[in-house]
Design a protein around this motif. Structure first.
Motif, PDB file in Angstrom:
ATOM      1  N   ALA A 229       0.844  -1.208   0.000  1.00 33.51           N
ATOM      2  CA  ALA A 229       0.000   0.000   0.000  1.00 33.51           C
ATOM      3  C   ALA A 229       0.874   1.251   0.000  1.00 33.51           C
ATOM      4  N   ASN A 230       1.979   1.220   0.749  1.00 29.73           N
ATOM      5  CA  ASN A 230       2.896   2.368   0.729  1.00 29.73           C
ATOM      6  C   ASN A 230       3.423   2.593  -0.681  1.00 29.73           C
ATOM      7  N   SER A 231       3.794   1.509  -1.342  1.00 32.86           N
ATOM      8  CA  SER A 231       4.303   1.615  -2.705  1.00 32.86           C
ATOM      9  C   SER A 231       3.220   2.150  -3.649  1.00 32.86           C
ATOM     10  N   ILE A 232       1.979   1.690  -3.443  1.00 31.04           N
ATOM     11  CA  ILE A 232       0.868   2.158  -4.287  1.00 31.04           C
ATOM     12  C   ILE A 232       0.641   3.660  -4.091  1.00 31.04           C
ATOM     13  N   HIS A 233       0.759   4.129  -2.836  1.00 31.43           N
ATOM     14  CA  HIS A 233       0.536   5.558  -2.585  1.00 31.43           C
ATOM     15  C   HIS A 233       1.664   6.429  -3.135  1.00 31.43           C
ATOM     16  N   LEU A 234       2.838   5.853  -3.365  1.00 31.32           N
ATOM     17  CA  LEU A 234       3.947   6.632  -3.937  1.00 31.32           C
ATOM     18  C   LEU A 234       4.052   6.469  -5.443  1.00 31.32           C
ATOM     19  N   ASP A 235       3.756   5.256  -5.933  1.00 31.28           N
ATOM     20  CA  ASP A 235       4.130   4.880  -7.299  1.00 31.28           C
ATOM     21  C   ASP A 235       2.913   4.488  -8.140  1.00 31.28           C
ATOM     22  N   GLY A 236       1.749   4.472  -7.510  1.00 26.88           N
ATOM     23  CA  GLY A 236       0.535   4.122  -8.247  1.00 26.88           C
ATOM     24  C   GLY A 236       0.189   2.652  -8.145  1.00 26.88           C
ATOM     25  N   PRO A 237      -1.039   2.302  -8.562  1.00 26.34           N
ATOM     26  CA  PRO A 237      -1.454   0.902  -8.520  1.00 26.34           C
ATOM     27  C   PRO A 237      -0.815   0.109  -9.658  1.00 26.34           C
ATOM     28  N   GLY A 238      -0.947  -1.210  -9.619  1.00 30.07           N
ATOM     29  CA  GLY A 238      -0.380  -2.037 -10.688  1.00 30.07           C
ATOM     30  C   GLY A 238      -0.244  -3.467 -10.236  1.00 30.07           C
ATOM     31  N   LYS A 239       0.646  -4.174 -10.904  1.00 28.05           N
ATOM     32  CA  LYS A 239       0.788  -5.600 -10.633  1.00 28.05           C
ATOM     33  C   LYS A 239       1.978  -5.848  -9.710  1.00 28.05           C
ATOM     34  N   PHE A 240       1.734  -6.633  -8.669  1.00 26.26           N
ATOM     35  CA  PHE A 240       2.792  -7.064  -7.751  1.00 26.26           C
ATOM     36  C   PHE A 240       2.966  -8.572  -7.886  1.00 26.26           C
ATOM     37  N   PHE A 241       4.199  -9.015  -8.058  1.00 26.32           N
ATOM     38  CA  PHE A 241       4.477 -10.447  -8.088  1.00 26.32           C
ATOM     39  C   PHE A 241       5.182 -10.830  -6.801  1.00 26.32           C
ATOM     40  N   LEU A 242       4.757 -11.949  -6.215  1.00 21.78           N
ATOM     41  CA  LEU A 242       5.355 -12.437  -4.974  1.00 21.78           C
ATOM     42  C   LEU A 242       6.157 -13.672  -5.316  1.00 21.78           C
ATOM     43  N   THR A 243       7.441 -13.662  -4.951  1.00 14.71           N
ATOM     44  CA  THR A 243       8.273 -14.795  -5.297  1.00 14.71           C
ATOM     45  C   THR A 243       9.260 -15.076  -4.158  1.00 14.71           C
ATOM     46  N   GLY A 244      10.137 -16.034  -4.362  1.00 16.08           N
ATOM     47  CA  GLY A 244      11.051 -16.425  -3.288  1.00 16.08           C
ATOM     48  C   GLY A 244      10.455 -17.563  -2.488  1.00 16.08           C
ATOM     49  N   PRO A 245      11.297 -18.246  -1.679  1.00 19.56           N
ATOM     50  CA  PRO A 245      10.834 -19.451  -0.971  1.00 19.56           C
ATOM     51  C   PRO A 245       9.610 -19.231  -0.087  1.00 19.56           C
ATOM     52  N   ASN A 246       9.475 -18.054   0.521  1.00 19.70           N
ATOM     53  CA  ASN A 246       8.366 -17.856   1.454  1.00 19.70           C
ATOM     54  C   ASN A 246       7.093 -17.350   0.804  1.00 19.70           C
TER      55      ASN A 246
END
Ligand SMILES: [Zn+2]
Length: 298
Positions: A229-246
């Motif tokens: 949400a912090n990133s969305i408020h600075l950089d706008g909405p869009g696609k987030f990908f979640l990766t890595g072992p966890n």
């Protein structure tokens, strides 16, 4: 379009030749399986540049290589490793210049871009899904929390260390900072918080209704949503990908619910989250794609 070489340097050095946003031929891995896996950890910055340079020269033997991109964990600016939490000896290294020197001695005079490994993954996702014109963000959920953004932008972008809690007891982040996203979501931080349980056991107990664990699992998802949400408020909405072992712990429904609570302005709504599997290949392709863009040869 010529070839670019992409490199991912983390626990191993992985090198591949990239053309038309795809790997050409096999990925070279150093040290290979069976060799000393701790070798990179004990190398000096110059030795590391030498090993990477050697592997790039081997990969470049047959192609027409125009640039080289190297993904590396840490704060990287202008070819310099400013901070490298997992490989402290690299801190302050003018790594791009060092690798360029090794390549030039081997007869390969091309620009070298060093970039954060999570940024390389973001570029790899953009390139392999045909999203090179879009804003792509990734969360790499491992021991720490990496944040990657494509297109690359000026700045530091240490998204994993965003402050998502004002509770002074939230002090488990690997960097020592209080209230950080990594201090809640990172694997190392979870082990420090639950000294009597492994993170896998915490998530499993939450599913069977254990109150302490299910409260933490909500807290974990709220932290991940808060960082996003912090990133969305600075950089706008869009696609987030979640990766890595966890990323296996992620409940996309919970993330969506918390994002909905945290982002209320209409023009900022509509972000999407997707879990993707981790591979060397994405980071290698992404490092190469960003190197080619930085060299201005596309
Ligand atoms: Zn931190």
């Amino acid at each position: 379009m010529g070839q670019t070489i992409g490199v991912l340097a983390t626990r191993q050095i992985a090198v591949g030749v990239v053309e038309d946003n795809a790997l050409r031929g096999p990925v070279r891995i150093f040290p290979e399986a069976g060799e000393n896996p701790e070798e990179l950890r004990t190398m000096t910055a110059d030795e590391m540049a030498e090993r990477i340079g050697e592997q790039v020269l081997l990969a470049a033997r047959e192609g027409n290589v125009g640039s080289v991109g190297v993904g590396f964990p840490g704060v990287i600016r202008n070819g310099i490793v400013e901070e490298a939490p997992n490989l402290q000896q690299m801190k302050g290294s003018a790594f791009a210049t060092a690798i360029s020197g090794v390549l030039a001695r081997g007869g390969l005079k091309v620009p070298v871009l060093i970039l954060n490994d999570a940024d390389a993954v973001a570029a790899g996702v953009a390139a392999t899904r045909g999203h090179l014109e879009k804003l792509i963000r990734i969360w790499y959920l491992g021991d720490g929390v990496g944040f990657g953004r494509y297109p690359q932008a000026e700045g530091v972008w240490e998204g994993g260390h965003m402050v998502v809690s004002l509770d002074p007891k939230e002090h488990y982040c690997g960097c020592g900072g209080v209230g950080h996203l990594e201090g809640i979501v990172g694997y190392r931080a979870m082990r420090l918080r639950f000294l009597d349980m492994e993170p896998e056991e915490v998530f499993a107990a939450a599913r069977t209704g254990d109150a302490r664990c299910s409260n933490f699992v909500k807290h974990w998802h709220r932290a991940l949503a808060a960082g996003s949400a912090n990133s969305i408020h600075l950089d706008g909405p869009g696609k987030f990908f979640l990766t890595g072992p966890n990323s296996r712990f992620v409940d996309l429904g919970l993330v969506a619910q918390y994002i909905h609570e945290m982002v209320k302005m209409t023009p900022l709504q509509g972000s999407l989250f997707e879990v993707i599997s981790t591979s060397h290949d994405l980071a290698i392709i992404g490092a190469a794609v960003n190197a080619r863009r930085a060299a201005g040869t596309e």
